[in-house]
Every structure is written in structure tokens, then in C-alpha cells.
Design a protein around this motif. Structure first.
Motif, PDB file in Angstrom:
ATOM      1  N   LYS A 139       0.861  -1.197   0.143  1.00 26.44           N
ATOM      2  CA  LYS A 139       0.000  -0.095   0.052  1.00 26.44           C
ATOM      3  C   LYS A 139       0.981   1.396  -0.049  1.00 26.44           C
ATOM      4  O   LYS A 139       0.621   2.132  -0.691  1.00 26.44           O
ATOM      5  CB  LYS A 139      -0.830  -0.011   1.407  1.00 26.44           C
ATOM      6  CG  LYS A 139      -1.823   1.078   1.395  1.00 26.44           C
ATOM      7  CD  LYS A 139      -2.664   1.098   2.688  1.00 26.44           C
ATOM      8  CE  LYS A 139      -3.423   2.363   2.855  1.00 26.44           C
ATOM      9  NZ  LYS A 139      -4.005   2.412   4.285  1.00 26.44           N
ATOM     10  N   LYS A 143       0.984   4.149  -2.877  1.00 30.58           N
ATOM     11  CA  LYS A 143       0.366   5.399  -2.448  1.00 30.58           C
ATOM     12  C   LYS A 143       1.478   6.531  -2.813  1.00 30.58           C
ATOM     13  O   LYS A 143       1.374   7.869  -3.312  1.00 30.58           O
ATOM     14  CB  LYS A 143      -0.291   5.600  -1.455  1.00 30.58           C
ATOM     15  CG  LYS A 143      -1.564   4.998  -0.989  1.00 30.58           C
ATOM     16  CD  LYS A 143      -2.073   5.228   0.385  1.00 30.58           C
ATOM     17  CE  LYS A 143      -2.367   6.707   0.989  1.00 30.58           C
ATOM     18  NZ  LYS A 143      -2.448   6.638   2.320  1.00 30.58           N
ATOM     19  N   LYS A 325       2.502  11.482   1.858  1.00 23.45           N
ATOM     20  CA  LYS A 325       1.842  10.411   1.508  1.00 23.45           C
ATOM     21  C   LYS A 325       2.341   9.109   2.316  1.00 23.45           C
ATOM     22  O   LYS A 325       1.568   8.286   2.781  1.00 23.45           O
ATOM     23  CB  LYS A 325       1.666   9.894   0.036  1.00 23.45           C
ATOM     24  CG  LYS A 325       0.767  10.879  -0.801  1.00 23.45           C
ATOM     25  CD  LYS A 325      -0.476  10.689  -0.418  1.00 23.45           C
ATOM     26  CE  LYS A 325      -1.806  11.423  -1.072  1.00 23.45           C
ATOM     27  NZ  LYS A 325      -2.984  11.221  -0.809  1.00 23.45           N
ATOM     28  N   ASN A 329       0.711   6.342   5.942  1.00 18.71           N
ATOM     29  CA  ASN A 329       0.679   5.001   5.893  1.00 18.71           C
ATOM     30  C   ASN A 329       0.928   4.332   7.487  1.00 18.71           C
ATOM     31  O   ASN A 329       1.719   5.028   8.262  1.00 18.71           O
ATOM     32  CB  ASN A 329       1.675   4.343   5.034  1.00 18.71           C
ATOM     33  CG  ASN A 329       1.377   4.319   3.655  1.00 18.71           C
ATOM     34  OD1 ASN A 329       0.211   4.173   3.243  1.00 18.71           O
ATOM     35  ND2 ASN A 329       2.140   4.985   2.847  1.00 18.71           N
TER      36      ASN A 329
END
Length: 329
Positions: A139, A143, A325, A329
Motif C-alpha cells: 500500500k 500510494k 503520503k 501509512n
């Protein structure tokens, strides 16, 4: 271990198999702290051989928690550390510059052992959370373009060695190994090393892999392109020496690359550079290293075009956006 140490003190070397077995035994806690400390320091008093480094690398990769990120064809960008220069976190900044250009990065890193601020140290200070969960890593790279592999989470067998490295506080052969044992085994690798001797060892070992690699070493001792003097680049095509003049860049003074007196200083420098609020020296050093990272993945690009691409990533805010970004996470 006593017999091994006596052999090493008599200037004998280890075979690849012996080196691999010793590291496996260290991981399993078969030696005491004093024996392991003595073993580690041997390799800073004499040159490590290709066989020894190859054996240590093989054992580390056999023991690690592997991560399949092949779908992203990522690059790892890291240095060995251990150059004693106390620079700001150049390779970590390069990571986000590259991500801002669209290149995926699977960075392997750790806390500094012989320096104030390793890549893990500055990222954790700025709010990063480390994981070895595959779904979260995937992920993250989707991202932000970056996933960060904090070495202790992927090399749990090394928990017996970590406290000794910290207590020693000097570079050991584990500094030499760090960039070679990325658990994602990325197809692209840009690595900075602290000596010309080690650059040649790395070059020999990487020639026998299917990686596209770039090895950096500044001749005045930095494990990255410092622009404080001449530097060497090793790739599959051979080795070349450059000076800042080759790229119409100034030659900077070492103090212009200082990473700060404490973590607050390091973090402030890191953010200022990512926000394009840094000195010309700081920006040009990061951009030059990033340029060679781009060309490692896309060798068809000219140096000038790759430099402009790296600069656009920084100036446009794309690199900082990737960092934001990444922290989500």
C-alpha cells in the motif's frame, strides 16, 4: 569461535562457506558478546575478501523475511554509512526525489550506528511507522512511491548482534552488508560506499547478479556524491571518475553538508530540503545523487535531462508530496 579468532589473528581468511556458517551461528546466539565483538572488529583492521563478504551476504539473505515487490521494479538507494562525515540524510532525501519522478523505491535502512542519524532515525523522528506487513508495504509503495524496510524487522535473527554493534559504535562489516541484503531484492540498486576498496568489492559481487547497479564513492571519503571533490561511479559498463566541474557545479566545503548537532537539527534540514528551502549546496548534492539514481533505472536518459527531472520533482513539491503520503501509512 576461539579457533576462528586465532586463525583471523594469524592473518588467515575465511571461505565463503565458513563466513556463512559463522554468521548463522551468531544469529543463533552460539557465541558470547566478547567473541562477537572481537570477530566484528577484525574486518575493520584488514580488508574483507570477496569470499567472506559473499558468505555473510548469503547467510543474511537466507535468514531474512523476504518481500516480493517485483511488480513495482523498485530501486534501493542507500549508503553503507560508516564514512564518519556526519552529513545530512542524503540517500533518504534522494528516495523521495526519485518517488516524485515516478520511480518506485524500496529502501532498506536502519538507525545510525556510527553516526547521529541513520535513515530510520530521521524518518521515525518525523513520524514514520515501520512495519514488515506485506499488505502495508505494498500500500505504501502504491500510494507514495516508497516503502521503507527498517532492517531489524526483516532481519530478526540479528537481534543478538544489534546491541554489540551499538556498544561498539564504529562501522563493522554489517555496514558493508546493509545495502546488499535488502529483503525485496530489488532489480535496481544505487549504493554509496565508504572506501574505494569496498566499491571494487561491491562492483565484483554485483557483476555476478542480474541487478542494474550504480556504486558511488567520493574520493575524499564520503559514501555518496558529496561535490566536495572528485568521485567515482561504478556500473556494468565500467568505472568513471568525475569532478563537480564535469556537471558545471561548484565544489563545496564539507561543513556545507553538516547534518546538525542533534536530531532536531537533522529533521529540520531534511524538511527544509524537501520543501526546497535549502542552501544551493544541500540541494545540488541531493539532486546530483538523485540524477544518478534516475540513470540507474533509465540509463538511456542524458545526465542533463535526468538532473532537470530530479530538480522538477523537488521544486514542484512532488517529492514533498510523496513524503507526506508516505507518512500517512
Amino acid at each position: 569461535m576461539k579457533n576462528i579468532l586465532n586463525r583471523l589473528f594469524a592473518h588467515q581468511t575465511l571461505t565463503k562457506q565458513e563466513a556463512s556458517e559463522i554468521l548463522l551461528n551468531m544469529a543463533q546466539g552460539q557465541y558470547n558478546s566478547a567473541q562477537m565483538a572481537a570477530f566484528m572488529t577484525v574486518f575493520m583492521m584488514r580488508t574483507i575478501t570477496v569470499e567472506e563478504l559473499s558468505g555473510f551476504k548469503e547467510a543474511m539473505l537466507n535468514l531474512c523475511i523476504k518481500v516480493d515487490l517485483s511488480a513495482f521494479s523498485p530501486i534501493d538507494v542507500c549508503g553503507t554509512g560508516g564514512d564518519g562525515r556526519d552529513t545530512f540524510n542524503i540517500s533518504t532525501l534522494v528516495t523521495f526525489i526519485l518517488a516524485g519522478t515516478g520511480i518506485k523505491v524500496a529502501k532498506h535502512g536502519n538507525h545510525g550506528v556510527s553516526s547521529l542519524s541513520g535513515s530510520s532515525t530521521v524518518l521515525e523522528f518525523l513520524g514514520a511507522k515501520f512495519t514488515n506487513n506485506y499488505d502495508l508495504l505494498q500500500k505504501s509503495i502504491e500510494k507514495s512511491g516508497v516503502c521503507f524496510m527498517h532492517a531489524p524487522l526483516f532481519h530478526p535473527a540479528m537481534k543478538n548482534v544489534a546491541p554489540i554493534r551499538k556498544e561498539l559504535g564504529v562501522k563493522t562489516f554489517f555496514n558493508m552488508l546493509g545495502p546488499m541484503v535488502n529483503p525485496a531484492m530489488p532489480p535496481f540498486q544505487m549504493v554509496g560506499v565508504f572506501s574505494l576498496e569496498l566499491a571494487r568489492l561491491y562492483n565484483y559481487l554485483y557483476q555476478n547478479t542480474n541487478k542494474n547497479f550504480t556504486i558511488l564513492h567520493a574520493l575524499d571519503g564520503y559514501d555518496e556524491i558529496s561535490l566536495t571533490g572528485n568521485f567515482k561511479i561504478f556500473t556494468r559498463e565500467g568505472e568513471k571518475m568525475y569532478s563537480p566541474n564535469n556537471f558545471n557545479l561548484p565544489t563545496y566545503q564539507p561543513q556545507e553538508l553538516f547534518g546538525g548537532k542533534n536530531m532536531e537539527d537533522s529533521a529540520k534540514i531534511f524538511i527544509n530540503i524537501l520543501k526546497n528551502n535549502a542552501t544551493e549546496a544541500q540541494k545540488n548534492v541531493v539532486l546530483t545523487n538523485a540524477t544518478f539514481g534516475i540513470r540507474c533505472v533509465q540509463p538511456e536518459k542524458s545526465w542533463e535531462n535526468a538532473f532537470e527531472e530530479a530538480k522538477e520533482s523537488l521544486v514542484s513539491g512532488k517529492a514533498f508530496h510523496c513524503f507526506e503520503k508516505f507518512l500517512e501509512n
